[in-house]
Design an enzyme around this catalytic site. Structure first.
Site: not given
Ligand code: CMC
Length: 426
Positions: A304, A361
């Site tokens: 998140h 989720d």
């Molecule tokens: N699985 C594997 N790696 C992950 C995941 C995941 N679910 N989420 C984040 N990471 C890694 C990402 O690859 C990155 O690694 P690095 O620093 O080596 O590049 C690091 O963790 C930070 O991630 P980020 O993408 O920079 O974080 P963000 O804040 O931009 O993204 C997120 C947040 C929710 C989009 C992401 O965690 C994700 O894609 N999760 C899976 C989809 C999901 O479950 N979404 C629902 C969110 S809660 C409901 C809502 O309110 O939308």
């Protein structure tokens, strides 16, 4: 005395005021930055950028805190109903019994959907995703319900219309997708019971309302009701900042929510768990895949932007999974897979170092399956729950005297000035 920060830019010192929130959060007010210095700030994904001052929802991602209008979500989940929570978000205070009765009457009065709208539903291709249909139909509401005379009346009526009709429209689209007759809302049923009845009642098998399932649905919607400036809420505010009507702004929010990284994750989680269950995919392999840098696959329902600890909503949702399954003396193999997946991920260095925990989720789909909601409707369920949040955020923004049209800037890195070359000389 008000706080300031000093910035030294190209040797010159500038002062900018600090804005403090009621929970001690601080922001540097850079509204005069470009005018004073010629610089802008760069913050892709807006991870460090406040877009508004708001008194609706407080989140603290480090400590896993979520409060609507100051009230902890745990207390609302334990004692409130979705209708009462919606009232709280939209009006700022918990309703009195009289307020709540009046609100129920209004919701009932506006629960029907214009019959002509059914033609649209019938003409969407059968494979259309319900989120695309919902976004289009909410936008179409403006054509069926034109503006009223006074601004205040217009907003109040639009708000109740939307809250009430969205649930009728969602159930209607499900019924039409099955080729079944539409079931109309009933004034004797509560908000959540009405939705379940419109979804599942048939002339051959009348739907028996189960109060525990009604409670589970109410809790599901309470937990989704608002989450401050997330992707879809920001879309609602940004689109609304051009002073477009509420229906169009909410339609934009629904479109934003559809994405698999946002609300669409609830459908993707179940698809991932089903893949493990039916294809015999190994949990360890899924976790390894999510860690591969070059692989775009992510563990759905994990991570998140704000929470760097266990999502407080996921904790409550996990408890509800056990409760509904126990009630029906049922087992869902997907719950066992989800728990095993969680255990493996939470003890893996990659997930620990990056503070990746289950989000709302991860477990919500198992609750929805137990209620009987089909997988492709999961994100629609999220949208119905998020509606009070979107409405309150939109309302706050249109009443904000400081509000300006949303218009970020950029750093241009394309070609510098060059002359046009006529086509025959190229
Ligand atoms: N699985 C594997 N790696 C992950 C995941 C995941 N679910 N989420 C984040 N990471 C890694 C990402 O690859 C990155 O690694 P690095 O620093 O080596 O590049 C690091 O963790 C930070 O991630 P980020 O993408 O920079 O974080 P963000 O804040 O931009 O993204 C997120 C947040 C929710 C989009 C992401 O965690 C994700 O894609 N999760 C899976 C989809 C999901 O479950 N979404 C629902 C969110 S809660 C409901 C809502 O309110 O939308």
């Amino acid at each position: 005395m008000s706080e300031h920060v000093k910035m030294i830019i190209e040797g010159k010192e500038y002062e900018f005021p600090v804005i403090c929130g009621t929970e001690g959060e601080k922001a540097i007010d850079i509204t005069s930055l470009r005018q004073k210095t010629g610089f802008i700030t760069m913050d892709p994904g807006f991870a460090n950028t406040g877009s508004c001052i708001s008194s609706i929802t407080f989140m603290n991602g480090e400590d896993g805190i979520l409060r609507y209008r100051g009230i902890p979500v745990e207390q609302l989940a334990a004692h409130s109903t979705f209708k009462e929570t919606a009232f709280l978000l939209i009006n700022g205070e918990l309703p009195s019994r009289k307020d709540l009765n009046r609100f129920s009457v209004l919701l009932n009065d506006h629960s029907l959907v214009h019959e002509d709208m059914q033609i649209f539903y019938q003409n969407f291709p059968r494979a259309s995703h319900p989120m695309g249909i919902l976004s289009s139909m909410v936008n179409a509401l403006r054509s069926f319900y034109p503006a009223l005379q006074t601004a205040e009346e217009e907003i109040n009526i639009m708000v109740t219309r939307l809250l009430s009709k969205i649930r009728t429209m969602a159930a209607m689209s499900y019924k039409i997708s099955l080729g079944h007759k539409v079931v109309y809302p009933r004034p004797d049923l509560s908000y959540c019971a009405n939705f379940l009845n419109m979804m599942f009642d048939t002339p051959v098998r009348p739907y028996e309302i189960d109060e525990d399932l009604v409670k589970a649905l109410s809790l599901f919607w309470i937990l989704h009701a608002d989450h401050e400036q997330n992707c879809s809420t920001s879309a609602v505010r940004v689109v609304g900042s051009g002073r477009v009507n509420l229906y169009a702004s909410i339609s934009a929010g629904i479109a934003a929510l559809w994405g698999p990284l946002h609300g669409g994750a609830n459908q993707k989680v179940i698809e991932m768990l089903e893949q493990i269950h039916s294809n015999g995919e190994s949990i360890k392999k899924i976790v390894e895949m999510a860690k591969e840098k070059e692989n775009p696959f992510r563990l759905m329902g994990f991570g998140h932007r704000v929470y760097k600890t266990y999502d407080p909503r996921a904790k409550i949702m996990k408890g509800m999974c056990h409760k509904v399954l126990k009630k029906f003396k049922a087992e869902d193999p997907l719950l066992d897979i989800a728990m095993e997946l969680e255990e493996i991920a939470l003890s893996d260095d990659y997930f620990v170092e990056k503070n990746l925990y289950p989000n709302i989720d991860f477990y919500s789909g198992i609750v929805l399956r137990a209620i009987g909601i089909p997988t492709n409707m999961f994100t629609v369920m999220f949208a119905i729950g998020r509606l009070p949040g979107w409405i309150s955020q939109w309302r706050e923004s249109v009443n904000d005297p400081e509000w300006r049209i949303a218009r970020p800037r950029q750093i241009y890195v394309g070609p510098v000035k060059r002359d046009y070359v006529p086509i025959d000389e190229r």
